[in-house]
Write a protein that holds these residues in place. Structure first.
Motif, PDB file in Angstrom:
ATOM      1  N   LEU A   6     -10.580  -0.867  -0.738  1.00  0.00           N
ATOM      2  CA  LEU A   6     -11.152   0.423  -1.165  1.00  0.00           C
ATOM      3  C   LEU A   6     -12.476   0.232  -1.909  1.00  0.00           C
ATOM      4  O   LEU A   6     -13.437   0.981  -1.694  1.00  0.00           O
ATOM      5  CB  LEU A   6     -10.126   1.153  -2.052  1.00  0.00           C
ATOM      6  N   TYR A  57       0.700   2.221  -7.268  1.00  0.00           N
ATOM      7  CA  TYR A  57      -0.534   2.883  -7.697  1.00  0.00           C
ATOM      8  C   TYR A  57      -1.390   1.994  -8.602  1.00  0.00           C
ATOM      9  O   TYR A  57      -0.898   1.020  -9.164  1.00  0.00           O
ATOM     10  CB  TYR A  57      -0.191   4.126  -8.522  1.00  0.00           C
ATOM     11  N   GLY A  58      -2.633   2.455  -8.806  1.00  0.00           N
ATOM     12  CA  GLY A  58      -3.404   1.956  -9.928  1.00  0.00           C
ATOM     13  C   GLY A  58      -2.880   2.708 -11.154  1.00  0.00           C
ATOM     14  O   GLY A  58      -2.529   3.887 -11.054  1.00  0.00           O
ATOM     15  N   ARG A  85       0.634  17.456  -5.022  1.00  0.00           N
ATOM     16  CA  ARG A  85      -0.138  16.430  -4.344  1.00  0.00           C
ATOM     17  C   ARG A  85       0.770  15.773  -3.310  1.00  0.00           C
ATOM     18  O   ARG A  85       1.934  15.515  -3.582  1.00  0.00           O
ATOM     19  CB  ARG A  85      -0.595  15.394  -5.351  1.00  0.00           C
ATOM     20  N   GLN A 109     -10.914  -4.207  -5.151  1.00  0.00           N
ATOM     21  CA  GLN A 109     -10.237  -3.009  -5.648  1.00  0.00           C
ATOM     22  C   GLN A 109     -11.182  -2.150  -6.489  1.00  0.00           C
ATOM     23  O   GLN A 109     -11.841  -2.649  -7.409  1.00  0.00           O
ATOM     24  CB  GLN A 109      -9.018  -3.407  -6.502  1.00  0.00           C
ATOM     25  N   LEU A 146      -9.721  10.237  -1.580  1.00  0.00           N
ATOM     26  CA  LEU A 146      -9.004   9.408  -0.610  1.00  0.00           C
ATOM     27  C   LEU A 146      -8.359  10.308   0.441  1.00  0.00           C
ATOM     28  O   LEU A 146      -7.691  11.301   0.107  1.00  0.00           O
ATOM     29  CB  LEU A 146      -7.953   8.538  -1.304  1.00  0.00           C
ATOM     30  N   GLU A 178      -4.335  -2.450 -11.036  1.00  0.00           N
ATOM     31  CA  GLU A 178      -3.940  -2.064  -9.681  1.00  0.00           C
ATOM     32  C   GLU A 178      -2.518  -2.525  -9.388  1.00  0.00           C
ATOM     33  O   GLU A 178      -2.198  -3.703  -9.491  1.00  0.00           O
ATOM     34  CB  GLU A 178      -4.929  -2.665  -8.666  1.00  0.00           C
ATOM     35  N   LYS A 179      -1.659  -1.582  -9.062  1.00  0.00           N
ATOM     36  CA  LYS A 179      -0.279  -1.822  -8.630  1.00  0.00           C
ATOM     37  C   LYS A 179       0.474  -2.847  -9.489  1.00  0.00           C
ATOM     38  O   LYS A 179       0.896  -3.899  -9.001  1.00  0.00           O
ATOM     39  CB  LYS A 179      -0.268  -2.226  -7.160  1.00  0.00           C
ATOM     40  N   ASP A 239      -4.555  11.571   0.447  1.00  0.00           N
ATOM     41  CA  ASP A 239      -4.001  12.494  -0.547  1.00  0.00           C
ATOM     42  C   ASP A 239      -4.410  13.932  -0.269  1.00  0.00           C
ATOM     43  O   ASP A 239      -5.602  14.238  -0.189  1.00  0.00           O
ATOM     44  CB  ASP A 239      -4.508  12.124  -1.954  1.00  0.00           C
ATOM     45  N   TYR A 241     -11.711  10.718  -7.754  1.00  0.00           N
ATOM     46  CA  TYR A 241     -12.537  10.040  -8.750  1.00  0.00           C
ATOM     47  C   TYR A 241     -13.894  10.739  -8.831  1.00  0.00           C
ATOM     48  O   TYR A 241     -14.387  11.243  -7.810  1.00  0.00           O
ATOM     49  CB  TYR A 241     -12.837   8.599  -8.310  1.00  0.00           C
ATOM     50  N   THR A 262     -10.127  -0.042  -8.555  1.00  0.00           N
ATOM     51  CA  THR A 262      -9.487  -0.057  -9.882  1.00  0.00           C
ATOM     52  C   THR A 262     -10.077  -1.176 -10.749  1.00  0.00           C
ATOM     53  O   THR A 262     -10.311  -0.980 -11.948  1.00  0.00           O
ATOM     54  CB  THR A 262      -7.966  -0.262  -9.720  1.00  0.00           C
ATOM     55  N   ILE A 306      -2.925   6.551 -10.825  1.00  0.00           N
ATOM     56  CA  ILE A 306      -4.167   7.092 -10.259  1.00  0.00           C
ATOM     57  C   ILE A 306      -3.862   7.759  -8.925  1.00  0.00           C
ATOM     58  O   ILE A 306      -3.236   7.158  -8.049  1.00  0.00           O
ATOM     59  CB  ILE A 306      -5.187   5.952 -10.029  1.00  0.00           C
ATOM     60  N   ILE A 307      -4.282   9.018  -8.793  1.00  0.00           N
ATOM     61  CA  ILE A 307      -4.175   9.670  -7.494  1.00  0.00           C
ATOM     62  C   ILE A 307      -5.579   9.664  -6.889  1.00  0.00           C
ATOM     63  O   ILE A 307      -6.542   9.388  -7.598  1.00  0.00           O
ATOM     64  CB  ILE A 307      -3.557  11.074  -7.612  1.00  0.00           C
ATOM     65  N   GLY A 308      -5.692   9.921  -5.627  1.00  0.00           N
ATOM     66  CA  GLY A 308      -6.960   9.617  -4.948  1.00  0.00           C
ATOM     67  C   GLY A 308      -8.148  10.515  -5.213  1.00  0.00           C
ATOM     68  O   GLY A 308      -8.828  10.950  -4.277  1.00  0.00           O
TER      69      GLY A 308
HETATM   70  C1  G1P Z   1      -5.285   3.397  -3.624  1.00  0.00           C
HETATM   71  C2  G1P Z   1      -5.801   2.850  -4.951  1.00  0.00           C
HETATM   72  C3  G1P Z   1      -4.763   3.041  -6.053  1.00  0.00           C
HETATM   73  C4  G1P Z   1      -4.382   4.519  -6.129  1.00  0.00           C
HETATM   74  C5  G1P Z   1      -3.914   5.035  -4.743  1.00  0.00           C
HETATM   75  C6  G1P Z   1      -3.710   6.552  -4.775  1.00  0.00           C
HETATM   76  O1  G1P Z   1      -4.208   2.601  -3.186  1.00  0.00           O
HETATM   77  O2  G1P Z   1      -6.128   1.475  -4.798  1.00  0.00           O
HETATM   78  O3  G1P Z   1      -5.290   2.624  -7.283  1.00  0.00           O
HETATM   79  O4  G1P Z   1      -3.374   4.689  -7.085  1.00  0.00           O
HETATM   80  O5  G1P Z   1      -4.885   4.752  -3.724  1.00  0.00           O
HETATM   81  O6  G1P Z   1      -3.216   7.039  -3.559  1.00  0.00           O
HETATM   82  P1  G1P Z   1      -3.603   2.659  -1.687  1.00  0.00           P
HETATM   83  O7  G1P Z   1      -2.614   3.777  -1.684  1.00  0.00           O
HETATM   84  O8  G1P Z   1      -4.754   2.898  -0.771  1.00  0.00           O
HETATM   85  O9  G1P Z   1      -2.952   1.324  -1.482  1.00  0.00           O
END
Ligand code: G1P
Length: 314
Positions: free
Chosen positions: A111, A171-172, A268, A241, A131, A202-203, A134, A219, A243, A215-217
């Motif tokens: 990302l 998630y982050g 969401r 990342q 993102l 991150e995760k 979402d 920013y 994040t 964190i939801i997508g």
């Molecule tokens: C990404 C981000 C993560 C965030 C998430 C939200 O992860 O890296 O920090 O919490 O989107 O949907 P992914 O879901 O693409 O692995």
């Protein structure tokens, strides 16, 4: 207040492996949610927050996205001849929503890398990132709040949602900045609690997570994030990342403006997840102006048949 921010980046290069085989030949972003592809909800949300210059970071096999937001003269002519005004309006709307640009990610390095690819398009402006997985069904309210907070504080802003501890590793996760043991909040209205952030991970494993604020997508980022991303090494999963880059923005608050997290409590859906994708379809169908009433009645009668029904083999 009208925000200065007009640009949004929509990373949409993912392979959609969680949805195979449905996504073998079509991009996951094109899977329909009720009557529109998932990505259209994201674009509409950006437009509702007055973000009208959109850059989609795509990859191989993503041309259906470009086709969807383009004109289709032959189809429009056919609908016009038939006098099918409502479908004609729906078809035209997708190409008139926003000014959509496309760029391929190239190497799938994560990302952070996808966002870095937007550097030249965005330039020295703050910008939003949405993102594609979402769907946030709130008429652009969350994004508008984030843009207001960005104007007010000068910080980069990230949206978070409270999740059960066992889910944080998807998630982050943010670590709120504590003052005398309490999160340092930003004067905002009660509907939108917002806190300064000290760190982002991150995760993380649940026992290592600094909070349950995931964190939801969505920013709003200061352009300095590009400079940070340029030297961010691969992190979790061997990927660059976003994040991790935001962690540096948070740690260098004086120079880079810091990071603020705003807590979202509305609906969401993570359309990259099968169950959430189905929930999005059902809930949005139940609220749909054309079929909502029928759907609500059907859900009620169907639910009453569900007791003790065995799971079907496939
Ligand atoms: C990404 C981000 C993560 C965030 C998430 C939200 O992860 O890296 O920090 O919490 O989107 O949907 P992914 O879901 O693409 O692995």
């Amino acid at each position: 207040m009208t925000s200065q921010v007009t640009k949004a980046v929509i990373p949409a290069a993912g392979l959609g492996t969680r949805f195979l085989p449905a996504t073998k030949a079509i991009p996951k972003e094109m899977l329909p949610v009720v009557d529109r592809p998932a990505i259209q909800y994201v674009v509409e949300e950006a437009v509702q927050a007055n973000l009208t210059d959109l850059l989609m970071v795509t990859g191989r096999n993503k041309t259906p996205l470009e086709n969807h937001f383009d004109r289709v003269p032959a189809l429009e002519d056919a609908l016009e001849k038939r006098g099918d005004e409502s479908r004609l309006t729906a078809v035209r709307r997708t190409s008139e929503l926003a000014d959509v640009h496309y760029l391929r990610q190239g190497d799938p390095l994560g990302l952070g890398h996808a966002v870095l690819r937007a550097h030249q398009h965005v330039g020295k402006n703050s910008f939003a990132v949405l993102l594609g997985d979402d769907i946030i069904d709130d008429g652009g309210e969350l994004l508008r709040e984030m843009l207001t907070l960005h104007e007010k504080t000068g910080a980069s802003v990230v949206a978070v949602q409270e999740v059960p501890t066992e889910q944080v590793s998807s998630y982050g996760v943010v670590a709120p900045h504590l003052v005398d043991g309490a999160p340092e909040s930003i004067e905002s209205n009660d509907a939108w609690p917002a806190v300064w952030v000290d760190g982002l991970v991150e995760k993380p494993a649940p026992e290592q997570a600094p909070s349950n604020l995931a964190i939801i997508g969505r920013y709003v980022l200061r352009h300095e994030v590009f400079e940070v991303l340029q030297r961010t090494s691969p992190g979790r999963g061997g990927e660059i990342q976003l994040t991790d880059a935001m962690q540096e923005l948070a740690a260098r608050r004086e120079e880079l403006g810091g990071v603020v997290a705003v807590v979202f409590r509305g609906r969401r859906y993570d359309t990259g997840n099968k169950f959430d994708y189905l929930k999005a379809n059902i809930e949005l169908a139940a609220a749909h102006p054309e079929i909502g009433e029928q759907v609500r009645e059907w859900i009620q009668s169907y639910a009453s048949t569900l007791t003790n029904r065995p799971t079907q083999n496939r």
